[in-house]
Design a protein around this motif. Structure first.
Motif, PDB file in Angstrom:
ATOM      1  N   ALA A   1       0.149   9.587  -3.828  1.00 58.57           N
ATOM      2  CA  ALA A   1      -0.958  10.232  -4.233  1.00 58.57           C
ATOM      3  C   ALA A   1      -1.278  10.819  -2.871  1.00 58.57           C
ATOM      4  CB  ALA A   1      -2.098   8.855  -3.671  1.00 58.57           C
ATOM      5  N   GLY A   2      -0.455  11.706  -1.918  1.00 54.17           N
ATOM      6  CA  GLY A   2      -0.450  12.551  -1.364  1.00 54.17           C
ATOM      7  C   GLY A   2      -1.257  12.218  -0.181  1.00 54.17           C
TER       8      GLY A   2
ATOM      9  N   ALA B   1       0.498  -1.117  -0.294  1.00 50.50           N
ATOM     10  CA  ALA B   1      -0.121  -0.151  -0.091  1.00 50.50           C
ATOM     11  C   ALA B   1       0.862   1.157  -0.087  1.00 50.50           C
ATOM     12  CB  ALA B   1      -1.066  -0.164   1.285  1.00 50.50           C
ATOM     13  N   LEU B   2       2.268   1.386   0.786  1.00 52.32           N
ATOM     14  CA  LEU B   2       2.899   2.020   1.032  1.00 52.32           C
ATOM     15  C   LEU B   2       3.368   3.050  -0.601  1.00 52.32           C
ATOM     16  CD1 LEU B   2       5.014   4.817   2.410  1.00 52.32           C
ATOM     17  CD2 LEU B   2       5.989   2.929   2.808  1.00 52.32           C
ATOM     18  N   PHE B   3       3.687   1.826  -1.355  1.00 51.76           N
ATOM     19  CA  PHE B   3       3.958   1.917  -2.538  1.00 51.76           C
ATOM     20  C   PHE B   3       3.584   1.920  -3.427  1.00 51.76           C
ATOM     21  CE2 PHE B   3       7.650  -1.194  -1.662  1.00 51.76           C
ATOM     22  CZ  PHE B   3       8.918  -0.009  -1.335  1.00 51.76           C
ATOM     23  N   LEU B   4       2.037   1.613  -3.357  1.00 47.67           N
ATOM     24  CA  LEU B   4       0.992   1.847  -4.252  1.00 47.67           C
ATOM     25  C   LEU B   4       0.408   3.664  -4.240  1.00 47.67           C
ATOM     26  CD1 LEU B   4      -0.939  -1.389  -4.498  1.00 47.67           C
ATOM     27  CD2 LEU B   4       0.560  -0.350  -6.377  1.00 47.67           C
ATOM     28  N   THR B   5       1.176   4.332  -3.117  1.00 46.28           N
ATOM     29  CA  THR B   5       0.419   5.076  -2.460  1.00 46.28           C
ATOM     30  C   THR B   5       1.086   6.392  -1.873  1.00 46.28           C
ATOM     31  OG1 THR B   5      -0.101   4.828  -0.669  1.00 46.28           O
ATOM     32  CG2 THR B   5      -2.028   4.145  -1.754  1.00 46.28           C
TER      33      THR B   5
ATOM     34  N   GLY C   1       3.334   8.094   5.797  1.00 47.14           N
ATOM     35  CA  GLY C   1       3.915   7.246   7.560  1.00 47.14           C
ATOM     36  C   GLY C   1       2.751   6.779   8.575  1.00 47.14           C
ATOM     37  N   ALA C   2       2.120   7.086   8.265  1.00 42.66           N
ATOM     38  CA  ALA C   2       0.706   5.773   8.844  1.00 42.66           C
ATOM     39  C   ALA C   2       1.127   4.982   7.935  1.00 42.66           C
ATOM     40  CB  ALA C   2      -0.860   6.515   8.464  1.00 42.66           C
ATOM     41  N   ILE C   3       0.780   4.883   6.985  1.00 42.45           N
ATOM     42  CA  ILE C   3       0.819   3.918   6.237  1.00 42.45           C
ATOM     43  C   ILE C   3       2.018   2.793   6.316  1.00 42.45           C
ATOM     44  CG2 ILE C   3       0.751   2.419   3.700  1.00 42.45           C
ATOM     45  CD1 ILE C   3      -0.670   4.752   2.772  1.00 42.45           C
ATOM     46  N   GLU C   4       3.128   3.234   6.453  1.00 40.79           N
ATOM     47  CA  GLU C   4       4.471   2.929   6.806  1.00 40.79           C
ATOM     48  C   GLU C   4       4.379   2.331   8.727  1.00 40.79           C
ATOM     49  OE1 GLU C   4       8.152   3.120   8.477  1.00 40.79           O
ATOM     50  OE2 GLU C   4       7.171   4.489   8.881  1.00 40.79           O
ATOM     51  N   ARG C   5       3.486   3.011   9.362  1.00 38.11           N
ATOM     52  CA  ARG C   5       3.508   2.734  10.221  1.00 38.11           C
ATOM     53  C   ARG C   5       2.883   1.177  10.705  1.00 38.11           C
ATOM     54  NH1 ARG C   5       6.993   3.592  13.404  1.00 38.11           N
ATOM     55  NH2 ARG C   5       8.229   3.836  11.449  1.00 38.11           N
TER      56      ARG C   5
END
Length: 61
Positions: A14-15, A7-11, A19-23
């Protein structure tokens, strides 16, 4: 954890709050480390007496 990395790489552009996805991926690693440590500590306490008996170690001198 892997889903969070994907999800981090795909978004990334995208703005979205990356940081929240990486957590999400980092917290799964921390939880895994704590679970393994607890399992190792629990196993170490249970297997100490049989290991001493199997090696013929004596506790009295």
């Amino acid at each position: 954890g892997l889903a969070s990395v994907v999800a981090l790489f795909l978004t990334f552009d995208a703005g979205l709050p990356s940081g929240a996805i990486e957590r999400g991926s980092v917290y799964t690693i921390v939880i895994w480390q704590l679970a393994v440590a607890a399992a190792l500590l629990r196993g170490r306490g249970n297997s100490r007496a049989p290991r001493d008996a199997a090696t013929g170690a004596s506790t009295s001198n």
